[in-house]
Every structure is written in C-alpha cells, then in structure tokens.
Design a protein around this motif. Structure first.
Motif, PDB file in Angstrom:
ATOM      1  N   SER A  96       0.832  -1.203   0.000  1.00 56.16           N
ATOM      2  CA  SER A  96       0.000   0.000   0.000  1.00 56.16           C
ATOM      3  C   SER A  96       0.872   1.261   0.000  1.00 56.16           C
ATOM      4  CB  SER A  96      -0.957  -0.009   1.198  1.00 56.16           C
ATOM      5  OG  SER A  96      -0.225  -0.095   2.406  1.00 56.16           O
ATOM      6  N   GLY A 111      -7.210   2.266 -11.370  1.00 49.44           N
ATOM      7  CA  GLY A 111      -7.450   1.911  -9.982  1.00 49.44           C
ATOM      8  C   GLY A 111      -6.304   1.106  -9.409  1.00 49.44           C
ATOM      9  N   ALA A 121     -15.010  -7.076  -3.481  1.00 48.65           N
ATOM     10  CA  ALA A 121     -14.547  -5.737  -3.845  1.00 48.65           C
ATOM     11  C   ALA A 121     -13.739  -5.780  -5.142  1.00 48.65           C
ATOM     12  CB  ALA A 121     -13.718  -5.129  -2.725  1.00 48.65           C
ATOM     13  N   ALA A 135     -11.215   2.920  -9.433  1.00 46.23           N
ATOM     14  CA  ALA A 135     -11.255   2.132  -8.192  1.00 46.23           C
ATOM     15  C   ALA A 135      -9.980   2.361  -7.398  1.00 46.23           C
ATOM     16  CB  ALA A 135     -11.430   0.656  -8.530  1.00 46.23           C
ATOM     17  N   TRP A 136      -9.875   3.546  -6.824  1.00 52.72           N
ATOM     18  CA  TRP A 136      -8.707   3.896  -6.021  1.00 52.72           C
ATOM     19  C   TRP A 136      -9.034   3.727  -4.546  1.00 52.72           C
ATOM     20  CZ3 TRP A 136      -4.275   4.441  -8.484  1.00 52.72           C
ATOM     21  CH2 TRP A 136      -4.302   4.745  -9.835  1.00 52.72           C
ATOM     22  N   PRO A 137      -8.032   3.514  -3.713  1.00 51.79           N
ATOM     23  CA  PRO A 137      -8.281   3.423  -2.270  1.00 51.79           C
ATOM     24  C   PRO A 137      -8.975   4.681  -1.766  1.00 51.79           C
ATOM     25  CG  PRO A 137      -6.035   2.768  -2.772  1.00 51.79           C
ATOM     26  CD  PRO A 137      -6.623   3.340  -4.041  1.00 51.79           C
ATOM     27  N   GLU A 138      -9.837   4.502  -0.784  1.00 48.39           N
ATOM     28  CA  GLU A 138     -10.594   5.636  -0.244  1.00 48.39           C
ATOM     29  C   GLU A 138      -9.706   6.740   0.285  1.00 48.39           C
ATOM     30  OE1 GLU A 138     -13.671   4.608   2.506  1.00 48.39           O
ATOM     31  OE2 GLU A 138     -14.329   2.949   1.258  1.00 48.39           O
ATOM     32  N   ASP A 139      -8.563   6.382   0.889  1.00 45.89           N
ATOM     33  CA  ASP A 139      -7.701   7.403   1.466  1.00 45.89           C
ATOM     34  C   ASP A 139      -6.676   7.927   0.462  1.00 45.89           C
ATOM     35  OD1 ASP A 139      -6.298   5.036   1.470  1.00 45.89           O
ATOM     36  OD2 ASP A 139      -5.507   5.271   3.495  1.00 45.89           O
ATOM     37  N   ARG A 140      -6.923   7.709  -0.846  1.00 46.89           N
ATOM     38  CA  ARG A 140      -6.021   8.239  -1.875  1.00 46.89           C
ATOM     39  C   ARG A 140      -5.940   9.752  -1.794  1.00 46.89           C
ATOM     40  NH1 ARG A 140      -6.951   9.096  -8.029  1.00 46.89           N
ATOM     41  NH2 ARG A 140      -4.833   9.385  -8.738  1.00 46.89           N
ATOM     42  N   ALA A 141      -7.014  10.382  -1.384  1.00 47.95           N
ATOM     43  CA  ALA A 141      -7.033  11.845  -1.299  1.00 47.95           C
ATOM     44  C   ALA A 141      -6.000  12.368  -0.312  1.00 47.95           C
ATOM     45  CB  ALA A 141      -8.426  12.337  -0.896  1.00 47.95           C
ATOM     46  N   THR A 142      -5.561  11.529   0.616  1.00 42.83           N
ATOM     47  CA  THR A 142      -4.562  11.974   1.580  1.00 42.83           C
ATOM     48  C   THR A 142      -3.149  11.780   1.066  1.00 42.83           C
ATOM     49  OG1 THR A 142      -4.427   9.845   2.703  1.00 42.83           O
ATOM     50  CG2 THR A 142      -6.067  11.418   3.523  1.00 42.83           C
TER      51      THR A 142
END
Length: 169
Positions: A96, A111, A121, A135-142
């Motif tokens: 990750s 993704g 998933a 389909a990117w990880p939810e916390d990609r924005a961080t």
C-alpha cells in the motif's frame, strides 16, 4: 469488443491477468470465472509479455501486478495504453505504498487494489473500471498522486512492504 450477454449485464467483461506468481493468477482467474459477466481471456507472468498478449486477447480490463521482475506494472501499463488506449488497467499489489500508488496513477491506471482485500470488492472494481469508472483506495485523497523520480521495479524497496500506509505522506 465486448460480447453480448443475456440477463443482468449487457456485455461480458474480458479480463487479462498479469502477475509473476502463478498461484495469484490462478486464484484471480478462479474468482473472476465464477463472477457473472466476466471472463478471463488470458494470463501473463510478467509485464514484458503484455504487448504480445493483449492485442491477441483484446481485454477490456487488465489486472496488473505492480511489482514484477522484468517489466513493472506501471511500465507495462504505459506501453499497453500507448498501443491500446481504450483498455482499462486495474493495478493489484501486496503493498500500500504511496509511491507505488502514485506511479500507478501516473502510468494511467484506473485503480489500485490490495491483494489481501475482499474478493467481492475486486469483482466490483473490475466492473466499475470496465464501465469507465475508477477504483482507487478511499484514502487516496490523503496522498499526493504524482510521478516519482524513482521508477518502479520488481525489487521491493524500503517503505514498499505489505501493510505500509497509503496515508504515510
């Protein structure tokens, strides 16, 4: 070209699996073969095989391992998308790492999923990506998804181990 299906979905999603571990390819293939509306059309054991195989099997989605010995997932993705720009690439990795996620995004992937994630998933992500979504990880924005100076290779580098946080940046 998608094949028409009767029933719930309009089209069969054609998937190419690229991973250097045979048991991973077999597991992904078995999982996707059981999913309605998805068919595995080919497998590659390294990113170096993708330019020869993808034109023959015409996938809609490529499940691409990030780290492989000869040609990395991001490098294979760049080559593939240059030749077949309508193909969607979904990166899969045991890591990750923010760096690997950023390099995958810069290569044009749609993704990124962790190999240890939920099977449902994965199937959902294949469908979303095939339909033009991401389909990117939810916390990609961080994280800062930008190309890195250091190219991705098949070698695991410090900080690129399974379990590293995507939000480490």
């Amino acid at each position: 070209m998608r094949k028409h299906l009767r029933g719930e979905r309009k089209f069969v999603i054609r998937v190419l699996i690229v991973d250097d571990h045979e048991f991973v390819r077999t597991g992904l293939s078995d999982l996707l073969d059981d999913a309605q509306g998805i068919v595995v059309v080919g497998e590659c054991s390294d990113g170096a095989e993708v330019p020869d195989v993808a034109p023959r099997v015409q996938p809609d989605v490529v499940l691409m391992d990030v780290q492989m010995p000869r040609v990395s997932g991001p490098d294979a993705t760049r080559t593939l998308l240059t030749r077949q720009p309508t193909v969607r690439v979904l990166m899969v990795s045991a890591s990750s790492s923010s760096r690997l996620l950023a390099e995958s995004a810069a290569a044009g992937a749609s993704g990124y999923l962790l190999k240890g994630g939920d099977a449902d998933a994965l199937v959902d992500a294949v469908r979303v990506v095939a339909d033009g979504g991401t389909a990117w990880p939810e916390d990609r924005a961080t994280t800062t998804a930008r190309p890195t100076e250091e190219p991705c290779t098949g070698d695991a580098r410090q900080g690129d181990q399974p379990g590293d946080s995507l939000a480490a940046m």
